[in-house]
Design a protein around this motif. Structure first.
Motif, PDB file in Angstrom:
ATOM      1  N   ILE A 155       0.857  -1.189   0.000  1.00 14.67           N
ATOM      2  CA  ILE A 155       0.000   0.000   0.000  1.00 14.67           C
ATOM      3  C   ILE A 155       0.892   1.237   0.000  1.00 14.67           C
ATOM      4  N   GLU A 156       0.794   2.017  -1.055  1.00 16.67           N
ATOM      5  CA  GLU A 156       1.559   3.270  -1.148  1.00 16.67           C
ATOM      6  C   GLU A 156       0.582   4.406  -1.401  1.00 16.67           C
ATOM      7  N   GLY A 157       0.458   5.299  -0.436  1.00 13.41           N
ATOM      8  CA  GLY A 157      -0.531   6.370  -0.570  1.00 13.41           C
ATOM      9  C   GLY A 157      -1.910   5.753  -0.711  1.00 13.41           C
ATOM     10  N   SER A 158      -2.576   6.076  -1.800  1.00 12.33           N
ATOM     11  CA  SER A 158      -3.931   5.536  -1.964  1.00 12.33           C
ATOM     12  C   SER A 158      -3.958   4.351  -2.933  1.00 12.33           C
ATOM     13  N   VAL A 159      -2.815   3.756  -3.209  1.00 10.69           N
ATOM     14  CA  VAL A 159      -2.780   2.645  -4.172  1.00 10.69           C
ATOM     15  C   VAL A 159      -2.354   1.347  -3.490  1.00 10.69           C
ATOM     16  N   LEU A 160      -3.167   0.324  -3.672  1.00  8.09           N
ATOM     17  CA  LEU A 160      -2.837  -1.007  -3.163  1.00  8.09           C
ATOM     18  C   LEU A 160      -2.502  -1.888  -4.373  1.00  8.09           C
ATOM     19  N   THR A 161      -1.313  -2.479  -4.370  1.00  7.36           N
ATOM     20  CA  THR A 161      -0.878  -3.290  -5.509  1.00  7.36           C
ATOM     21  C   THR A 161      -0.655  -4.736  -5.082  1.00  7.36           C
ATOM     22  N   ILE A 162      -1.218  -5.634  -5.855  1.00 10.71           N
ATOM     23  CA  ILE A 162      -0.941  -7.064  -5.646  1.00 10.71           C
ATOM     24  C   ILE A 162      -0.159  -7.539  -6.868  1.00 10.71           C
ATOM     25  N   PRO A 163       1.127  -7.803  -6.709  1.00 10.89           N
ATOM     26  CA  PRO A 163       1.930  -8.164  -7.879  1.00 10.89           C
ATOM     27  C   PRO A 163       1.719  -9.633  -8.276  1.00 10.89           C
ATOM     28  N   ARG A 164       2.081  -9.938  -9.492  1.00 13.68           N
ATOM     29  CA  ARG A 164       2.109 -11.319  -9.995  1.00 13.68           C
ATOM     30  C   ARG A 164       0.820 -12.090  -9.691  1.00 13.68           C
ATOM     31  N   ALA A 165      -0.280 -11.515 -10.087  1.00 11.22           N
ATOM     32  CA  ALA A 165      -1.564 -12.162  -9.802  1.00 11.22           C
ATOM     33  C   ALA A 165      -1.907 -13.157 -10.901  1.00 11.22           C
ATOM     34  N   PRO A 166      -2.716 -14.171 -10.566  1.00  8.83           N
ATOM     35  CA  PRO A 166      -3.159 -15.110 -11.615  1.00  8.83           C
ATOM     36  C   PRO A 166      -4.150 -14.454 -12.575  1.00  8.83           C
ATOM     37  N   ALA A 167      -4.474 -15.154 -13.652  1.00  7.05           N
ATOM     38  CA  ALA A 167      -5.337 -14.552 -14.675  1.00  7.05           C
ATOM     39  C   ALA A 167      -6.767 -14.374 -14.176  1.00  7.05           C
ATOM     40  N   GLN A 168      -7.274 -15.361 -13.470  1.00  5.77           N
ATOM     41  CA  GLN A 168      -8.639 -15.301 -12.931  1.00  5.77           C
ATOM     42  C   GLN A 168      -8.548 -15.064 -11.433  1.00  5.77           C
ATOM     43  N   VAL A 169      -9.246 -14.054 -10.962  1.00  6.16           N
ATOM     44  CA  VAL A 169      -9.077 -13.696  -9.554  1.00  6.16           C
ATOM     45  C   VAL A 169     -10.437 -13.440  -8.911  1.00  6.16           C
ATOM     46  N   VAL A 170     -10.594 -13.969  -7.704  1.00 10.72           N
ATOM     47  CA  VAL A 170     -11.688 -13.509  -6.853  1.00 10.72           C
ATOM     48  C   VAL A 170     -11.046 -12.829  -5.655  1.00 10.72           C
ATOM     49  N   LEU A 171     -11.342 -11.558  -5.506  1.00  7.84           N
ATOM     50  CA  LEU A 171     -10.806 -10.811  -4.361  1.00  7.84           C
ATOM     51  C   LEU A 171     -11.910 -10.629  -3.349  1.00  7.84           C
ATOM     52  N   GLU A 172     -11.583 -10.864  -2.090  1.00  4.47           N
ATOM     53  CA  GLU A 172     -12.539 -10.566  -1.015  1.00  4.47           C
ATOM     54  C   GLU A 172     -11.862  -9.565  -0.083  1.00  4.47           C
ATOM     55  N   ILE A 173     -12.492  -8.443   0.074  1.00  6.09           N
ATOM     56  CA  ILE A 173     -11.859  -7.350   0.812  1.00  6.09           C
ATOM     57  C   ILE A 173     -12.815  -6.886   1.892  1.00  6.09           C
ATOM     58  N   GLU A 174     -12.309  -6.833   3.118  1.00  6.85           N
ATOM     59  CA  GLU A 174     -13.150  -6.259   4.172  1.00  6.85           C
ATOM     60  C   GLU A 174     -12.477  -5.005   4.703  1.00  6.85           C
ATOM     61  N   THR A 175     -13.255  -3.938   4.758  1.00  8.13           N
ATOM     62  CA  THR A 175     -12.693  -2.667   5.245  1.00  8.13           C
ATOM     63  C   THR A 175     -13.675  -2.008   6.210  1.00  8.13           C
ATOM     64  N   LEU A 176     -13.143  -1.033   6.945  1.00  3.05           N
ATOM     65  CA  LEU A 176     -13.953  -0.218   7.851  1.00  3.05           C
ATOM     66  C   LEU A 176     -13.833   1.234   7.436  1.00  3.05           C
ATOM     67  N   CYS A 177     -14.927   1.974   7.582  1.00  4.42           N
ATOM     68  CA  CYS A 177     -14.836   3.427   7.406  1.00  4.42           C
ATOM     69  C   CYS A 177     -15.747   4.110   8.423  1.00  4.42           C
ATOM     70  N   THR A 178     -15.599   5.418   8.536  1.00  3.10           N
ATOM     71  CA  THR A 178     -16.290   6.178   9.576  1.00  3.10           C
ATOM     72  C   THR A 178     -17.106   7.293   8.924  1.00  3.10           C
TER      73      THR A 178
END
Ligand code: BAL
Ligand code: ZN
Length: 880
Positions: free
Chosen positions: A75-98
């Motif tokens: 995570i750099e600033g506002s960019v999150l990078t996942i390198p070397r990812a497979p071709a087909q991806v399911v991402l599950e992301i849990e976050t909190l905000c206020t």
């Protein structure tokens, strides 16, 4: 902060197919679960997944079912990078905000205890991690969960597919949007609201559900928005063959909102200002604004949503086009030629008031900018209104039918895609077999072109030549410009004021045409009209056929001839404005030289021209009102080498006072003749009558006697609608008499109507007697807050932009106030702060003593260590 360049565009590395969002809504701690299916984009060489996120707490990130360790992404600033990812991806992301702490009103926020979102341009990244760019289009399913008592209404894009109860007094609603969309069109609302709804039958026979959602107590103010929505739907079917593609279309009004409204797919979220109206609280201008904005957001469903922008540099692709569409809608709703001309004159006034100054200032940018620091700074009059002028020029060049062919081809080619301004231009060109390559310069070159005209008449050969040349001033980063492709509509008037049938050499216009469009493509061109029996008076740039400054050395007699006779209402109005401007500039110079208005004189020629126009019952009242309004102080300032705001104000007031005195009888007569008794109706004719009547009142109140004051007081006391009540109050405030008791009464009557309280602040902010000390005092009023954008704009912006003589007070006190407020607002809402920062754009054009103080104020802001990108971009460009 980094500058982003259009030339650096690269395709997204991964394309998203589906997005499933789950919200557990809580003002202090909202949990967002986000499941994205994505696949590698074969057009991209990169195998890194790039997501954007701001002000989020990342709880978990899973890729294809496996939780990623912090070492597996960056995570750099506002960019999150996942390198070397497979071709087909399911991402599950849990976050909190206020949400409750989100005062920027971008992303998910709380307004009056309820949840709303604003995602354009880059607000979605404040809700969850996502490739938050408009060329990533996906299908969304949204599950909303919240406390049922506090948030009984749960809305999102598309169709409601499920809803029900949960434990602990909570409930849920599941929404599915059948169309793929970019993230900026995502929306949710969780609120205590009520709605006006209607089943509406489309031309095709399909039935749709229309809803206008508002807070309780406002259901008596939704009729006009609903009617405007139905009119919009019908208009887009008839004019462009475009049908509503959803079974359900919702409008939601919210009191805290940065923009006018937002075209989220199927769930438009609106500033209350552009929804709520009844005769008691809304003026004719408010009604017109509601019609235009409801139309605008609805029209985006095709121009913006079905076909969207590849990147934010292309913003005008959807905004310029959609503004043009809403302008045409409003004009068609009036339905008369004179009504259409009145709407066109209003557009010209907006351009001169706001866009021409922008195009000549430090924030000048092409309709399709090449770079930006903060995209929110580019939701400008250039991208919107000049963008609409550019679209209008296609129609002028290709005709209505040709334009429609171009639109049809645009949708045939690009439905479901994210494209560029060039694609729109190509559709227009290809559908009509036209070469529009040069027309591209309207998108790439900033600055307002100047078209200079000369004429010569050969009585022997009966030729009349119009020689047109063009130039465009240098703007930041663009010292030299290439010639534009400019449509210049022209007519010729004979000595009786009649239009001559035109015979343009080399032209292919219909026989007997009285207006022809000259296509100026070179630096200079000669256009020859044949068979001209007498030296005519040329009417150039009819209907304001291009967003340019026209120079032509008209004599007063020629202008008076046009002012009396031009069949083109826009140029008729324009002749009056030129007559007025010449005089205003001379008077201003005299005041500057002598320091007061004592020796000023206004010639009877001008006064008589105004008298004749005022009483010409053959003319639309709305047109007469516009013709009698003098160019604004801002527009006058734009004509001056060195701006003297006090002198402009004095000269303009002198002119208004002189006209008011000289035409007193006629003004009074028109005041009485243009009453609109009976039930209020916002239709164009009634609104035009009220506008003319209230303009008469304002002239009569510049230096009123007791009877005139009484006229305004009576109007205030007995008005049956807000248009008349507000106009009477403004006239009283501007008359110099003590209006305090009227202001108090107005406030007491409307203390619970936020939009009327905004008017109350706004009219005081713009009053000639309101200095910076008075503004500071108004800020202490219990109803004032900087946190609500409408309220902040009503007082602060109406002072800095709407009261130039006081804002530019010689001691610089208002500049210091401006700096203070920009800084204070920046900590609350950077978008609003950056708009306020723009009040200083034209600082280099003032006298040295003022310039110095403005520069100091700008430097004071620039020197702050914790500025938003928004404000930093504006002040650094101003100082550059
Ligand atoms: N897209 C932002 C608001 C509007 O122009 O409709
Ligand atoms: Zn728009």
């Amino acid at each position: 902060p980094a500058t982003i360049y259009r030339k650096d565009y690269t395709v997204p590395s991964y394309l998203v197919e589906t997005v499933e969002l789950g919200f557990d809504l809580d003002p202090d701690r909202t949990i967002v679960a986000n499941r994205i299916t994505m696949q590698h984009n074969p057009a991209s060489p990169s195998r890194s997944i790039v997501l954007h996120g701001e002000e989020l707490e990342l709880v978990e990130l899973r890729l294809n079912g496996r939780a990623l360790a912090p070492t597996e992404y960056k995570i750099e600033g506002s960019v999150l990078t996942i390198p070397r990812a497979p071709a087909q991806v399911v991402l599950e992301i849990e976050t909190l905000c206020t949400p409750v702490q989100n005062t920027s009103l971008s992303g998910l926020y709380v307004s009056n205890g309820s949840f709303y979102t604003q995602c354009e341009a880059e607000g979605f990244r404040r809700i969850t991690y996502f490739p938050d760019r408009p060329d990533v289009m996906a299908r969304y399913t949204v599950m909303l969960r919240a406390d049922k008592a506090r948030y009984p209404v749960l809305l999102s894009n598309g169709n409601l597919i499920e809803s029900g109860e949960l434990d602990d007094g909570r409930h849920y609603a599941k929404w599915e949007d059948p169309f793929k969309k970019p993230s900026y069109l995502f929306a949710l609302v969780a609120a205590r609201l009520v709605c006006q709804e209607e089943h509406y039958t489309l031309k095709s026979g399909r039935e749709v559900l229309l809803q206008v959602w508002v807070e309780e107590g406002n259901l008596d103010k939704t009729d006009y928005a609903m009617q405007s929505l139905k009119n919009s739907i019908r208009w887009d079917e008839e004019r462009f063959g475009l049908e509503l593609d959803l079974d359900r279309f919702m409008i939601v009004a919210v009191g805290d909102f940065n923009m006018g409204a937002m075209e989220n797919k199927g769930l438009n979220i609106f500033n209350t200002k552009f929804v709520l109206a009844n005769p008691r609280v809304a003026t004719d201008i408010d009604y017109a604004g509601i019609e235009a904005v409801v139309g605008h957001e609805y029209f985006h469903n095709w121009t913006g949503n079905r076909v969207t922008c590849r990147d934010w540099f292309q913003l005008s692709l959807k905004e310029g086009l959609t503004v043009f569409r809403d302008q045409e809608f409003s004009a068609d709703m009036i339905g008369t030629d004179s009504g259409r001309a009145v709407t066109r004159i209003d557009q010209v006034r907006t351009l001169r008031q706001a866009q021409f100054p922008e195009d000549a200032g430090p924030m000048a940018h092409p309709v399709r900018p090449d770079s930006f620091v903060e995209i929110n700074n580019f939701y400008t009059v250039t991208v919107y209104e000049k963008g609409a002028e550019v679209v209008r020029m296609y129609q002028t060049l290709l005709g209505r039918d040709g334009f429609r062919k171009g639109m049809d081809l645009y949708f045939a080619r690009h439905d479901g895609q994210a494209v560029e301004c060039d694609d729109f231009r190509a559709a227009m060109a290809d559908a009509n077999g036209r070469d529009l390559r040069q027309f591209e310069r309207w998108y790439s070159q900033a600055g307002t072109p100047v078209v200079s005209a000369r004429t010569r008449y050969d009585a022997v050969k009966r030729n009349f030549d119009i020689i047109l040349s063009q130039r465009c001033p240098a703007t930041a980063g663009q010292p030299d410009k290439l010639p534009f492709h400019i449509p210049v509509a022209v007519g010729l008037l004979d000595a009786n004021g009649k239009d001559l049938p035109l015979l343009l050499e080399g032209g292919d216009h219909p026989k007997g045409a009285t207006t022809v469009v000259l296509e100026l493509t070179e630096q200079e061109q000669i256009f020859r009209f044949r068979n001209v029996d007498e030296r005519p008076v040329p009417s150039i740039l009819r209907d304001f056929s291009a967003p340019v400054v026209l120079e032509y050395d008209y004599t007063d007699d020629e202008l008076l001839h046009l002012y009396r006779h031009d069949s083109d209402a826009v140029n008729r109005w324009e002749a009056g404005q030129r007559l007025a401007m010449e005089r205003l500039l001379k008077l201003t110079a005299q005041v500057s030289a002598h320091g007061d208005a004592a020796a000023l004189k206004l010639d009877s020629t001008f006064i008589e021209a105004q008298r004749a126009l005022l009483v010409d019952e053959a003319l639309d009242p709305a047109f007469r009102e516009l013709a009698l309004i003098l160019p604004s102080e801002t527009i006058i300032a734009e004509q001056m080498e060195v701006v003297d705001p006090q002198a402009i104000h004095t000269a303009r007031q002198f002119m208004r006072r002189t006209i008011g005195a000289a035409l007193k009888t006629e003004l009074l007569a028109q005041y009485h003749a243009n009453q609109t008794p009976g039930a209020y109706s916002p239709d164009a004719l009634s609104a035009g009558k009220r506008a003319l009547k209230n303009l008469c009142l304002s002239y009569l109140l510049v230096a009123p006697d007791a009877a005139q004051l009484q006229l305004a007081q009576q109007q205030f006391d007995h008005a049956s609608n807000m248009t008349d009540r507000a106009a009477a109050l403004v006239a009283l405030i501007h008359s110099g008499s003590d209006a305090a008791s009227y202001l108090d009464a107005f406030y007491q009557d409307f203390a619970n109507e936020a939009l009327v309280v905004d008017k109350w602040f706004a009219m005081q902010a713009a009053a000639p007697a309101t200095n910076v000390a008075a503004v500071r005092k108004l800020m202490q009023h219990p109803a004032f807050t900087l946190k609500n954008p409408n309220r902040a704009r009503s007082l602060i912006f109406n002072f800095t932009n709407g009261n130039p003589a006081q804002f530019h007070a010689a001691d610089g006190s208002a500049y210091a106030f401006w700096a203070e407020l920009v800084i204070e607002l920046d900590a609350i809402n950077p978008q609003v702060a950056a708009r306020l920062a723009r009040s200083m754009d034209r600082w280099r054009r003032y006298a040295p003593a003022l310039q110095e103080k403005m520069k100091q104020a700008l430097e004071q802001v620039a020197a702050r260590s914790k500025l938003s990108n928004d404000v930093q971009e504006v002040v650094s460009k101003a100082l550059a």
